[in-house]
Design a protein around this motif. Structure first.
Motif, PDB file in Angstrom:
ATOM      1  N   VAL A 147      19.113  28.963  36.314  1.00  0.00           N
ATOM      2  CA  VAL A 147      19.998  29.984  36.880  1.00  0.00           C
ATOM      3  C   VAL A 147      19.687  31.339  36.271  1.00  0.00           C
ATOM      4  CG1 VAL A 147      22.376  30.713  37.155  1.00  0.00           C
ATOM      5  CG2 VAL A 147      21.812  28.273  37.282  1.00  0.00           C
ATOM      6  N   ARG A 148      19.261  32.281  37.112  1.00  0.00           N
ATOM      7  CA  ARG A 148      18.981  33.652  36.660  1.00  0.00           C
ATOM      8  C   ARG A 148      20.262  34.488  36.688  1.00  0.00           C
ATOM      9  NH1 ARG A 148      14.121  35.757  37.938  1.00  0.00           N
ATOM     10  NH2 ARG A 148      12.398  34.637  36.967  1.00  0.00           N
ATOM     11  N   ALA A 149      21.027  34.244  37.715  1.00  0.00           N
ATOM     12  CA  ALA A 149      22.255  35.038  37.860  1.00  0.00           C
ATOM     13  C   ALA A 149      23.227  34.250  38.719  1.00  0.00           C
ATOM     14  CB  ALA A 149      21.936  36.364  38.544  1.00  0.00           C
ATOM     15  N   GLN A 150      24.476  34.557  38.569  1.00  0.00           N
ATOM     16  CA  GLN A 150      25.451  33.885  39.415  1.00  0.00           C
ATOM     17  C   GLN A 150      26.508  34.855  39.903  1.00  0.00           C
ATOM     18  OE1 GLN A 150      27.028  30.918  36.672  1.00  0.00           O
ATOM     19  NE2 GLN A 150      28.856  32.180  36.365  1.00  0.00           N
ATOM     20  N   GLU A 151      27.019  34.552  41.079  1.00  0.00           N
ATOM     21  CA  GLU A 151      28.151  35.331  41.604  1.00  0.00           C
ATOM     22  C   GLU A 151      29.248  34.323  41.919  1.00  0.00           C
ATOM     23  OE1 GLU A 151      28.917  38.636  45.040  1.00  0.00           O
ATOM     24  OE2 GLU A 151      27.842  36.836  45.652  1.00  0.00           O
ATOM     25  N   VAL A 152      30.422  34.576  41.394  1.00  0.00           N
ATOM     26  CA  VAL A 152      31.539  33.669  41.643  1.00  0.00           C
ATOM     27  C   VAL A 152      32.639  34.438  42.365  1.00  0.00           C
ATOM     28  CG1 VAL A 152      33.190  32.070  40.614  1.00  0.00           C
ATOM     29  CG2 VAL A 152      30.992  32.478  39.497  1.00  0.00           C
ATOM     30  N   LEU A 153      33.016  33.939  43.522  1.00  0.00           N
ATOM     31  CA  LEU A 153      34.068  34.609  44.288  1.00  0.00           C
ATOM     32  C   LEU A 153      35.262  33.666  44.414  1.00  0.00           C
ATOM     33  CD1 LEU A 153      31.740  35.985  47.102  1.00  0.00           C
ATOM     34  CD2 LEU A 153      32.779  37.338  45.282  1.00  0.00           C
ATOM     35  N   THR A 154      36.291  33.934  43.645  1.00  0.00           N
ATOM     36  CA  THR A 154      37.511  33.144  43.759  1.00  0.00           C
ATOM     37  C   THR A 154      38.330  33.724  44.910  1.00  0.00           C
ATOM     38  OG1 THR A 154      38.735  34.612  42.327  1.00  0.00           O
ATOM     39  CG2 THR A 154      37.546  32.802  41.264  1.00  0.00           C
ATOM     40  N   PRO A 155      39.375  33.011  45.344  1.00  0.00           N
ATOM     41  CA  PRO A 155      40.208  33.592  46.400  1.00  0.00           C
ATOM     42  C   PRO A 155      40.726  34.991  46.044  1.00  0.00           C
ATOM     43  CG  PRO A 155      40.734  31.288  46.131  1.00  0.00           C
ATOM     44  CD  PRO A 155      39.765  31.628  45.043  1.00  0.00           C
ATOM     45  N   GLN A 156      40.989  35.224  44.753  1.00  0.00           N
ATOM     46  CA  GLN A 156      41.429  36.572  44.352  1.00  0.00           C
ATOM     47  C   GLN A 156      40.332  37.600  44.629  1.00  0.00           C
ATOM     48  OE1 GLN A 156      41.772  33.896  42.430  1.00  0.00           O
ATOM     49  NE2 GLN A 156      43.974  33.695  42.103  1.00  0.00           N
ATOM     50  N   ASP A 157      39.082  37.200  44.334  1.00  0.00           N
ATOM     51  CA  ASP A 157      37.966  38.111  44.594  1.00  0.00           C
ATOM     52  C   ASP A 157      37.801  38.358  46.084  1.00  0.00           C
ATOM     53  OD1 ASP A 157      37.276  38.241  41.855  1.00  0.00           O
ATOM     54  OD2 ASP A 157      36.234  36.316  42.025  1.00  0.00           O
ATOM     55  N   LEU A 158      37.963  37.281  46.864  1.00  0.00           N
ATOM     56  CA  LEU A 158      37.816  37.422  48.318  1.00  0.00           C
ATOM     57  C   LEU A 158      38.887  38.359  48.858  1.00  0.00           C
ATOM     58  CD1 LEU A 158      37.071  33.713  49.305  1.00  0.00           C
ATOM     59  CD2 LEU A 158      35.448  35.570  49.024  1.00  0.00           C
ATOM     60  N   GLU A 159      40.089  38.236  48.304  1.00  0.00           N
ATOM     61  CA  GLU A 159      41.157  39.123  48.756  1.00  0.00           C
ATOM     62  C   GLU A 159      40.805  40.582  48.466  1.00  0.00           C
ATOM     63  OE1 GLU A 159      45.823  38.864  48.603  1.00  0.00           O
ATOM     64  OE2 GLU A 159      45.093  39.381  46.618  1.00  0.00           O
ATOM     65  N   ARG A 160      40.315  40.805  47.254  1.00  0.00           N
ATOM     66  CA  ARG A 160      40.010  42.173  46.851  1.00  0.00           C
ATOM     67  C   ARG A 160      38.823  42.728  47.625  1.00  0.00           C
ATOM     68  NH1 ARG A 160      40.777  41.024  41.758  1.00  0.00           N
ATOM     69  NH2 ARG A 160      38.575  40.502  41.504  1.00  0.00           N
ATOM     70  N   GLN A 161      37.769  41.928  47.723  1.00  0.00           N
ATOM     71  CA  GLN A 161      36.543  42.460  48.312  1.00  0.00           C
ATOM     72  C   GLN A 161      36.574  42.495  49.833  1.00  0.00           C
ATOM     73  OE1 GLN A 161      33.010  40.663  46.668  1.00  0.00           O
ATOM     74  NE2 GLN A 161      33.849  40.667  44.604  1.00  0.00           N
ATOM     75  N   PHE A 162      37.268  41.554  50.427  1.00  0.00           N
ATOM     76  CA  PHE A 162      37.232  41.487  51.892  1.00  0.00           C
ATOM     77  C   PHE A 162      38.596  41.691  52.536  1.00  0.00           C
ATOM     78  CE2 PHE A 162      33.736  38.791  50.345  1.00  0.00           C
ATOM     79  CZ  PHE A 162      32.678  39.505  50.871  1.00  0.00           C
ATOM     80  N   ARG A 163      39.563  42.065  51.740  1.00  0.00           N
ATOM     81  CA  ARG A 163      40.908  42.322  52.250  1.00  0.00           C
ATOM     82  C   ARG A 163      41.461  41.124  53.015  1.00  0.00           C
ATOM     83  NH1 ARG A 163      41.572  48.614  53.049  1.00  0.00           N
ATOM     84  NH2 ARG A 163      40.193  49.221  51.380  1.00  0.00           N
ATOM     85  N   LEU A 164      41.186  39.938  52.497  1.00  0.00           N
ATOM     86  CA  LEU A 164      41.747  38.716  53.079  1.00  0.00           C
ATOM     87  C   LEU A 164      42.989  38.374  52.279  1.00  0.00           C
ATOM     88  CD1 LEU A 164      38.530  36.477  53.148  1.00  0.00           C
ATOM     89  CD2 LEU A 164      39.738  37.306  55.162  1.00  0.00           C
ATOM     90  N   THR A 165      44.150  38.469  52.885  1.00  0.00           N
ATOM     91  CA  THR A 165      45.367  38.164  52.128  1.00  0.00           C
ATOM     92  C   THR A 165      45.320  36.732  51.617  1.00  0.00           C
ATOM     93  OG1 THR A 165      46.591  39.691  53.513  1.00  0.00           O
ATOM     94  CG2 THR A 165      47.891  38.131  52.220  1.00  0.00           C
ATOM     95  N   GLY A 166      45.611  36.573  50.337  1.00  0.00           N
ATOM     96  CA  GLY A 166      45.600  35.245  49.738  1.00  0.00           C
ATOM     97  C   GLY A 166      44.200  34.662  49.615  1.00  0.00           C
ATOM     98  N   GLY A 167      43.196  35.443  49.943  1.00  0.00           N
ATOM     99  CA  GLY A 167      41.832  34.937  49.890  1.00  0.00           C
ATOM    100  C   GLY A 167      41.611  33.788  50.852  1.00  0.00           C
ATOM    101  N   HIS A 168      42.411  33.753  51.918  1.00  0.00           N
ATOM    102  CA  HIS A 168      42.319  32.623  52.847  1.00  0.00           C
ATOM    103  C   HIS A 168      41.298  32.912  53.941  1.00  0.00           C
ATOM    104  CE1 HIS A 168      43.366  29.304  55.432  1.00  0.00           C
ATOM    105  NE2 HIS A 168      44.127  28.819  54.477  1.00  0.00           N
TER     106      HIS A 168
END
Lengths: 529, 532
Positions: B446-467
């Motif tokens: 593994v050189r690099a990793q990106e982890v997107l939790t529902p909180q991240d999805l909410e913030r980055q994609f404006r998905l309420t609740g990261g749903h």
């Protein structure tokens, strides 16, 4: 040899209701019961001197008032005393006591949350509105949506009309309510965990659903649609225990001329020329009748007493797949004195006491069950009928009924044994003792019943108290399964009248009354001859 | 600059549904403006570089629902839509180092499965065939506007009748089966039909992907039906990897919209929707600029649309209560790993990574993973769906390198005992540990990793609740009840305001159906004489 118009297999309360209606219509009826006493799961038993146990079902509300009137049950000795409270003790502060009386209830609830006390009216109004839709359906034969027969199309139209008259907003709410979880529903009204937990209790009793499982809201309705003396949603104790309900119905049936035989176990339905013509008893005797009616659950009906060769393969498969999960246990306890639950006022001891003070508590109790073990911290529904009914226990002493949810029929570590039953009983008694410190010392006698016991004693497959899960896939025209939801079976002259048919379980009598109506229709139309 | 122009329609959000809707409206001759908050169009359907040279589909990574009619109507193939791989097989990793590969070819699946259970090998084809038939009956309604329950309108009556007929056409046996299973839980259905844990585990994963439910929760069968209702490239329930990742799908949509004359603006977040006299008249950007239009369409989720962009003060309390009650507790995390090469075990055995790898060895495993989420914890042993998109599409990673795109169930949005950052570390560590058991050298690669939790999805994609699906796909939230009963026809309580995102019928997944349906309803209203 005698020949009857109708032979009914099983003298549970529904079988007796069917018998009474048929007899009142002039039919010659024989009811055959395997056990030494009638009533099925609605029985009173003396298992300890001086005490009467409602050994299976323990409270009364759902029995349809139409049936009560038609069969004149009060004259036959049925008396239901409503109780006024349900309460929930807790380790975290004050217990919650909810009263049937609206004003007292608001005052009591506001000690936990003023907002919830306010919201309660709204909540109970909504539940009543849901009941308004379901009530007319209870005493109706579900129309078959795949049929082109006029009766079914008319039934569907009528159903559509009843639904349509609810008003647009309400129609959406009904659709949603039938498919949602009770936790979601309660979250919309209440903030206090203990209020939610106490309200959710009724939606998990008898099912293999947790409070967060979609579909659990409907089960709440199933417990809420009853009434006592016209008080909607009220619950009460039958004087003399639940056996009095069965006795009163049997009284009405006998008065109309029905015969009821106990210790007469039916082992097989006799089918000749594709038609059910009689039943064979364990002792070899055969009893013949025009209509053969099974009050047993769908599994026993189709897989046990009906010889397999008479059943289409597809129907056999449907019966095998029918979901009938045991999920409840029961403790019947004779007590030397009235136990005192921590913080509960005296009057709360006269009603229902629920152990389980948060939705998480109930959900965790369910989690254990999912993986095949009884809840380490079980949800309990406790009543002490002797507080209002002196016939249940000697003076000063008390009978306590403890209903336990969730208890699996199939344990992950192999079948039930005496040791496991003992351990299960101890779990329950320990749980009660947390709220009632000297509880163990008061116990004179204790009967512990697991789903396995309920199956073997009462004949409920897997110990399921409703003769089958009350989930959407098994309700209305899907109960017990599509194509067999009108009390008739694929075998001519063979009928069903138990809780495995619409509208389902509980001491309601509706399946029995509906089945009788269909059978009489077939007599009249000369389908039955 | 066209800043002063008045538009026929403004679409809030340039996600795939917003773009589909825009393209349909533009094709019909409307003057349309799409406003996207992010610098890149596509919403959650984008391909992003998460490490120099390594690119991955940010959220969904496989295509199975994009509606063939949308592809045809918008001529997406001409606009660059291409598939890097179709009919991807599924390989289930099992605890004892064993595995089960289910391929699109039934004969191959049968042989593989027979090792676990001859019964299941025998039963699977018929089960799949029937299940797909039932799902297809529902699939006919993906591109239809759900009727009003009172069926007062002729159109609603027709849809209801069509619905009834479509069920009837299945024949009595299938119709009964559909009404029986639609509300069931997947565990029961699977136990009825199969005996091997390995097979049941795969279905169990598909029955909960992206949602907040376990295989023993009712509605899980509905999720399976919804998955199978789609039909891309002529295959029901087939898994497809779009060439260039999910971003290429939205790029094709954007190109189609542009060609239809739609104006697309990125970096233009809408702050609120202006309501005047109970009617939506325009939008106000975060920059303060105001743009007016006759129709406003929101592809944002219903909670964001009504509670943030419109504001409860313009809505009645009952409606607001329902909107607040929409479940959108996201539960899936997305993890991208940049590898400098495939792990040895996988190099030696190309079949392993030919399609998607799943870690969901049994129903109980899935259910226990869900139990953690119920109480606000990251699953101790998460269930995984893993793809190696760079194997089919070399443009996604530098030469020799590979991208691992992983969906991890369950990492709940609503956490109880821990904070978002800790949850992010937990899920990443547990996923790596799980994969490390089957590919021991993976962590070193593994050189690099990106982890997107529902909180991240909410913030980055404006998905309420990261749903992912803009609201759980449960029976109390679909068809007539999506997003809220009474407002399932893309119109809202505010005149001139429409929903065109996954929060509307038929729901989530890269299907384009909500966008296409909303466009049809707007065009109907557009023909009506304008209110004074």
């Amino acid at each position: 040899m005698q020949r009857y118009d109708a032979v009914i297999v099983g003298a549970g309360h529904n079988g007796l209701v069917t018998a009474a209606y048929l007899a009142k219509a002039g039919k010659k009826v024989m009811v055959l019961e395997r056990r030494h006493l009638i009533g099925g799961a609605a029985v009173s038993e003396q298992l300890y001197p001086g005490f009467t146990y409602s050994s299976c079902s323990y409270v009364c509300s759902l029995l349809r008032p139409e049936i009560m009137r038609d069969l004149d049950l009060p004259r036959h000795g049925l008396q239901v005393n409503p109780y006024e409270t349900s309460s929930c003790p807790t380790h975290h502060g004050e217990p919650l006591v909810m009263y049937h009386d609206a004003d007292r209830n608001r005052r009591s609830m506001s000690r936990h949350s003023a907002r919830d006390a306010e919201a309660y009216d709204c909540y109970s109004l909504e539940i009543r509105r849901q009941c308004r839709f379901i009530k007319p359906l209870l005493m109706m034969t579900p129309p078959d949506p795949t049929s082109f027969k006029w009766g079914d199309i008319e039934g569907l139209l009528r159903l559509g009309r009843t639904f349509g008259q609810m008003g647009e907003r309400q129609m959406y709410d009904i659709l949603r309510f039938w498919t949602m979880s009770i936790a979601d529903f309660l979250d919309e009204y209440f903030e206090s965990e203990i209020v939610k937990a106490l309200s959710a209790g009724s939606s998990i009793i008898g099912t293999a659903l947790g409070p967060r499982s979609p579909g659990s809201a409907y089960v709440l309705l199933h417990h809420y649609m009853g009434e006592v003396d016209g008080e909607i949603g009220a619950w009460g104790f039958a004087r003399g225990g639940m056996g009095s309900v069965s006795k009163a119905i049997a009284g009405a049936a006998r008065e109309a001329g029905a015969e009821i035989r106990t210790e007469a176990e039916v082992t097989a339905v006799i089918v000749k020329g594709g038609k059910a013509v009689g039943v064979a008893l364990a002792d070899g005797e055969e009893v013949y009748g025009t209509a053969i009616v099974s009050n047993l659950d769908p599994k026993r009906t189709f897989l046990k007493i009906l010889p397999r060769q008479h059943l289409p393969e597809e129907v056999y498969e449907q019966a095998e797949r029918f979901k009938i999960r045991g999920s409840s246990g029961k403790l019947n306890i004779a007590l030397d004195a009235l136990p005192q639950f921590k913080g509960l006022p005296y009057d709360a001891h006269c009603g229902a006491i629920e152990i389980g003070d948060s939705l998480d508590y109930l959900e965790r109790a369910f989690d254990d069950y999912k993986y095949g073990q009884w809840s380490r911290r079980p949800f309990l529904d406790i009543v002490i009928p002797s507080t209002v009914d002196p016939t249940m226990a000697p003076p000063g002493k008390h009978y306590m009924s403890v209903f336990v949810q969730y208890v699996p029929y199939k344990l992950a570590d192999g079948p039930w044994t005496d040791e496991k039953r003992q351990a299960f009983g101890d779990t329950v008694i320990d749980t009660i003792s947390e709220y009632c410190p000297n509880f163990r010392d008061l116990i004179l006698h204790c009967q512990v019943r697991t789903p396995w016991d309920l199956e073997n004693e009462v004949g409920l497959t897997e110990g399921n108290i409703f003769h089958g899960e009350l989930t959407l896939d098994q309700l209305m025209f899907n109960r017990p399964f599509p194509g067999a939801a009108q009390y008739r079976t694929p075998v001519r002259n063979f009928y069903m009248c138990g809780s495995g048919t619409h509208p389902g379980g509980g001491v309601m009598g509706a399946p029995g009354a509906n089945a009788a109506r269909e059978i009489l229709k077939d007599f009249k139309g000369r389908v039955l001859s | 600059m066209s800043g002063e122009t008045h538009y026929d329609a403004i679409i809030v959000g340039g996600g795939h549904n917003g773009l589909v809707c825009a393209a349909y409206l533009g094709t019909a001759g409307l003057k349309v403006l799409v406003l996207e908050a992010a610098a890149q169009l596509g919403g959650a359907a984008v391909t992003r570089e998460f490490h120099p040279g390594y690119r991955a589909s940010a959220v969904a990574h496989l295509l199975h629902l994009l509606h063939p009619r949308v592809i045809a109507d918008l001529k997406l193939t001409q606009h660059g839509l291409a598939f890097a791989a179709t009919d991807l097989p599924t390989t289930a990793l099992l605890p004892d180092g064993d595995r089960l590969t289910l391929a699109a070819d039934p004969a191959a699946s049968r042989t593989a499965l027979a090792r676990f259970s001859p019964h299941d090998a025998e039963a699977l084809p018929a089960f799949t065939e029937r299940f797909n038939r039932l799902a297809a009956a529902l699939g006919r309604f993906l591109l239809k506007t759900p009727p009003q329950i009172s069926a007062a309108q002729w159109q609603d009556r027709r849809t209801l009748l069509e619905f009834a007929l479509s069920l009837r056409r299945l024949g009595r046996r299938d119709m009964r089966e559909l009404t029986r299973i639609i509300g069931m839980n997947a565990a029961d259905l699977l136990d009825d039909n199969f005996e091997s844990d390995a097979l049941k585990g795969v279905f169990a994963l598909d029955s909960v992907l992206g949602g907040f439910l376990g295989p023993k929760s009712p509605n899980s069968v509905f999720n399976l039906l919804y998955r199978a209702a789609g039909n891309v490239a002529g295959r029901q329930n087939g898994l497809i990897q779009p060439k260039g990742g999910m971003g290429a799908v939205t790029a094709a949509l954007a190109s189609a919209a542009s060609a239809a004359g739609v104006e697309l603006r990125t970096g233009a977040p809408v702050e609120w929707i202006r309501i005047a006299d109970g009617r939506a008249v325009g939008v106000v950007l975060e920059s303060g600029r105001e743009i007016s239009a006759r129709h406003i369409l929101s592809s944002a989720d219903p909670r964001r649309t009504f509670l943030t962009l419109v504001g409860p003060e313009h809505l009645d309390t009952g409606f607001v209560r329902h909107v607040r009650g929409i479940h959108m507790n996201g539960c899936a995390a997305k993890i991208h790993l940049a590898l400098d090469g495939l792990p040895e075990a996988w190099q030696a055995d190309p079949e392993m990574t030919a399609g998607r790898l799943v870690v969901a060895p049994s129903i109980d495993f899935m259910e226990r993973a869900f139990d953690d989420a119920k109480y606000g914890r990251v699953s101790e042993a998460p269930a995984l769906e893993v793809t190696v998109p760079s194997l089919h599409d070399s443009a996604l990673a530098p030469a020799g390198g590979h991208v691992l795109s992983i969906v991890a169930q369950f990492a709940p949005y609503q956490l109880r005992e821990t904070v978002a950052e800790a949850a992010r570390d937990q899920i990443a560590a547990r996923v790596l540990a799980a994969l490390g058991t089957v590919a021991p050298d993976l962590p070193d690669r593994v050189r690099a990793q990106e982890v997107l939790t529902p909180q991240d999805l909410e913030r980055q994609f404006r998905l309420t609740g990261g749903h992912w699906h803009h609201g759980e796909m449960s029976l109390d939230q679909v068809f007539l009840l999506r997003p809220v009963g009474g407002f399932q026809q893309y119109r809202t309580p505010i005149d001139g305001l429409y929903l065109c995102g996954a929060g509307a019928h038929p729901g989530g997944g890269v299907s384009g159906a909500p966008g296409a349906n909303a466009a049809r309803e707007v065009l109907k209203d557009h023909k009506l004489p304008r209110a004074a």
